[in-house]
Scaffold this motif. Structure first.
Motif, short mmCIF file in Angstrom:
data_model
loop_
_atom_site.label_atom_id
_atom_site.label_comp_id
_atom_site.label_asym_id
_atom_site.label_seq_id
_atom_site.Cartn_x
_atom_site.Cartn_y
_atom_site.Cartn_z
N TRP A 285 52.61 8.69 -41.39
CA TRP A 285 52.14 9.78 -40.43
C TRP A 285 50.81 9.75 -40.15
O TRP A 285 50.32 9.73 -38.84
CB TRP A 285 52.65 11.26 -40.72
N PHE A 286 50.03 9.72 -41.14
CA PHE A 286 48.52 9.35 -40.86
C PHE A 286 48.15 8.28 -40.01
O PHE A 286 47.01 8.25 -39.12
CB PHE A 286 47.87 9.30 -42.23
N LEU A 287 49.10 7.12 -40.19
CA LEU A 287 48.70 5.98 -39.14
C LEU A 287 48.94 6.27 -38.01
O LEU A 287 48.43 5.79 -36.87
CB LEU A 287 49.65 4.82 -39.95
N THR A 288 49.82 7.27 -37.86
CA THR A 288 50.05 7.52 -36.17
C THR A 288 49.02 8.44 -35.77
O THR A 288 48.79 8.18 -34.77
CB THR A 288 51.45 8.38 -36.36
N VAL A 289 48.51 9.30 -36.44
CA VAL A 289 47.46 10.16 -36.06
C VAL A 289 46.26 9.25 -35.82
O VAL A 289 45.65 9.13 -34.68
CB VAL A 289 46.97 11.17 -37.31
N LEU A 290 46.07 8.10 -36.68
CA LEU A 290 44.94 7.35 -36.52
C LEU A 290 45.02 6.50 -35.04
O LEU A 290 44.08 6.16 -34.53
CB LEU A 290 44.71 6.49 -37.52
N VAL A 291 46.07 5.64 -35.30
CA VAL A 291 46.38 4.74 -34.04
C VAL A 291 46.19 5.59 -32.68
O VAL A 291 45.75 4.88 -31.75
CB VAL A 291 47.64 3.93 -34.26
N SER A 292 47.11 6.56 -32.63
CA SER A 292 47.29 7.25 -31.26
C SER A 292 45.99 7.91 -30.89
O SER A 292 45.45 7.93 -29.78
CB SER A 292 48.11 8.41 -31.30
N LEU A 293 45.01 8.36 -31.70
CA LEU A 293 43.79 8.73 -31.46
C LEU A 293 42.85 7.63 -31.21
O LEU A 293 41.97 7.83 -30.02
CB LEU A 293 42.89 9.58 -32.75
N LEU A 294 42.84 6.75 -31.73
CA LEU A 294 42.16 5.31 -31.21
C LEU A 294 42.22 4.94 -29.81
O LEU A 294 41.57 4.67 -28.93
CB LEU A 294 41.95 4.44 -32.32
N PHE A 295 43.61 4.88 -29.82
CA PHE A 295 44.27 4.08 -28.42
C PHE A 295 43.82 5.13 -27.36
O PHE A 295 43.85 4.79 -26.19
CB PHE A 295 45.75 3.82 -28.31
N THR A 296 43.78 6.33 -27.68
CA THR A 296 43.51 7.42 -26.83
C THR A 296 41.95 7.61 -26.29
O THR A 296 41.46 7.82 -25.21
CB THR A 296 44.13 8.72 -26.89
N ALA A 297 41.36 7.42 -27.44
CA ALA A 297 39.60 7.52 -27.21
C ALA A 297 39.29 6.31 -26.71
O ALA A 297 38.06 6.36 -25.96
CB ALA A 297 39.14 7.75 -28.61
N PHE A 298 39.87 5.14 -26.59
CA PHE A 298 39.32 3.93 -25.95
C PHE A 298 40.59 3.21 -25.27
O PHE A 298 40.97 2.26 -25.56
CB PHE A 298 38.97 2.86 -27.01
N PRO A 299 40.78 3.85 -24.28
CA PRO A 299 42.10 3.47 -23.56
C PRO A 299 42.01 2.20 -22.65
O PRO A 299 42.91 1.42 -22.60
CB PRO A 299 42.39 4.67 -22.49
N SER A 300 40.62 1.74 -22.34
CA SER A 300 40.46 0.53 -21.78
C SER A 300 39.96 -0.68 -22.40
O SER A 300 39.51 -1.65 -21.94
CB SER A 300 39.82 0.76 -20.26
#
Length: 507
Positions: A285-300
């Motif tokens: 679950w923490f991997l979910t939090v980390l990956v989703s936050l990274l991809f959202t903060a750096f979308p391009s």
């Protein structure tokens, strides 16, 4: 007039002397050139060097058919992962899929085959393990086939309504409903924290969290629906609200200048630090939090996408087996003792392949369930008091059949499809998943482009969240995984609206 070599003459300057020609500045190295430079070492590292290094480890494993099939699976998934990393397009869902397969069903089981140890014992004949590896390979090929079919079909844009009103444009977050989601996040997470006894519990251990949930009275001995809802609503809305506000701050200059938006983001970050920290939550679950936050903060950011995939392999091999430090308190924690970096791969966590083999042995004695297990996952919210014959987790059922005391075992997606529908259902299911993943990746690329829906794009949040949650869905069991996914779907349905881009206010 040109010079002898055909170049334009130097421009004259005052005084009659020619001005020296100035060379244009060197262009920065493009990603295409960089990817070509990385291609050879990356492919050699994933496909050749790492498998060869594992094969050279000392061990008692047999060099039989299972060994060679596992080596083929490792090399195949490594090549596909390298393709995802080197791709000019960001393929979030496909990239995470191949990263999981390479680590959990490629490198780790290959280390187990070499060393001669598995985290969970194989109770059936060796032939069942050979069948399991072969079916994993077939499932990967089906996933690739589905993705290939998706790439052949063009994406269709939503046709706007005649009046230009709602219903015809891309999915965006409605501003008022987004505020309702923020209120829900604060209320649900606050109730979750208070129900468990305060913030201090969330910085102790997962064992303490489980004890606090048991003492809260929301769970019973027969059903865990109450505790699942408490944990789900306490963590998921807070994460989604943080992702939406992170995207607003990243993509909208006006949002960054609004003190209210920045303050809400800070408050949401503080809430997530409590309820979604790596101490009180499972590693996946923490991997979910980390990956989703990274991809959202750096979308391009192509660099961030490739770094997540490349560094994820290193982290999974080196750090992940040791990341359960906070599962137990100090008295229950047993540190890993190993003389090789590959030994924890053979003794901890990565039991997906051997559990598939055990499930094949279980199905041979009981038969396929023909949709019953998936029905139990789909109706996870029905308590066992109301559904006396509700199926248990696939991993739990197989573990009980094996006679295991600890039945918190994995049931990878291949296993879930095999149990219900056999080989045809597994192949068809993974082909559909590959098709859906490829289509979602393409739509996500459009959503984060300059002409995308903007800061409120729902797909720009959903795709990173699903990419992170893919680890949990692929690892299984599904009955444990669908709860938080359903809560996320409810939250997204709450905030989503469809508006015509031409009538939407610019940010």
């Amino acid at each position: 007039m040109t010079s002898v070599h055909g170049a334009p003459p130097s421009a004259p300057v005052r005084g009659g002397s020619p001005r020296p020609s100035v060379e244009p500045p060197a262009k920065p190295m493009s990603w295409a050139m960089l990817s070509r430079a990385m291609a050879v070492p990356l492919i050699l590292g994933l496909v050749c060097f790492l498998p060869a290094l594992i094969a050279a480890q000392p061990g008692t494993g047999s060099r039989d058919t299972a060994y060679w099939l596992q080596l083929v699976l490792t090399c195949y998934s490594g090549a596909r992962l390298a393709t995802m990393v080197l791709s000019t397009r960001r393929r979030l869902l496909q990239g995470v899929f191949w990263m999981f397969v390479y680590i959990a069903m490629g490198v780790a089981p290959f280390a187990q085959a070499v060393i001669g140890q598995t985290p969970t014992p194989a109770v059936g004949p060796r032939a069942d393990l050979v069948t399991a590896i072969a079916l994993i390979l077939v499932g990967c090929a089906a996933f690739d086939l589905g993705a290939l079919l998706a790439s052949r079909r063009p994406l269709r844009r939503r046709a706007p309504t005649r009046e230009g009103g709602g219903g015809g444009g891309p999915a965006t977050a409605h501003p008022v409903r987004l505020r309702l989601l923020v209120l829900l996040a604060f209320a649900a997470s606050g109730y979750y924290v208070l129900k468990l006894g305060g913030p201090a519990v969330f910085f102790s251990s997962r064992q303490e969290i489980s004890a606090s949930v048991a003492e809260s009275g929301v769970a019973s001995g027969e059903s865990n629906v109450g505790s699942a809802f408490l944990k789900g609503f306490g963590t998921v809305p807070a994460l989604l609200a943080l992702l939406f506000y992170t995207r607003r701050l990243v993509t909208s200059r006006r949002a960054r200048r609004a003190p209210s938006t920045v303050l809400v983001w800070i408050a949401l970050a503080a809430v997530n630090l409590v309820v979604n920290n790596p101490i009180s939550n499972a590693r996946y679950w923490f991997l979910t939090v980390l990956v989703s936050l990274l991809f959202t903060a750096f979308p391009s950011s192509a660099a961030m996408y490739r770094s997540v995939l490349a560094m994820g392999v290193i982290g999974a091999l080196v750090l992940f087996p040791y990341a359960d430090r906070f599962r137990y308190d100090d008295t229950g924690y047993r540190p890993v003792q190993s003389s090789s970096v590959f030994e924890p791969l053979a003794t901890k966590d990565y039991d997906q392949t051997v559990m598939f083999a055990n499930t094949i042995s279980w199905v041979d004695t009981r038969g396929h369930t023909y949709g019953r297990q998936l029905a139990g996952s789909a109706f996870f919210f029905v308590p066992r008091a109301a559904w006396s014959g509700k199926p248990e987790d696939t991993g739990v059922r197989v573990g009980q059949w094996m006679g295991m005391n600890m039945t918190n075992l994995s049931a990878p997606l291949w296993t879930e499809l095999w149990v219900d529908f056999g080989a045809p259902g597994m192949v068809g299911g993974l082909a559909l998943i590959g098709y859906a993943a490829a289509r979602t990746d393409r739509r996500y690329a459009r959503a984060v482009s300059r002409d995308g829906p903007g800061p409120g794009s729902v797909l720009a949040i959903t795709a990173p969240l699903i990419a992170g949650y893919t680890f949990i869905l692929l690892r299984g069991p599904l009955l444990q995984a669908v709860g938080k996914l359903a809560i996320a779907a409810l939250c997204l349905a709450l905030v989503t609206s469809f508006t015509d881009r031409s009538r939407r206010r610019s940010h």
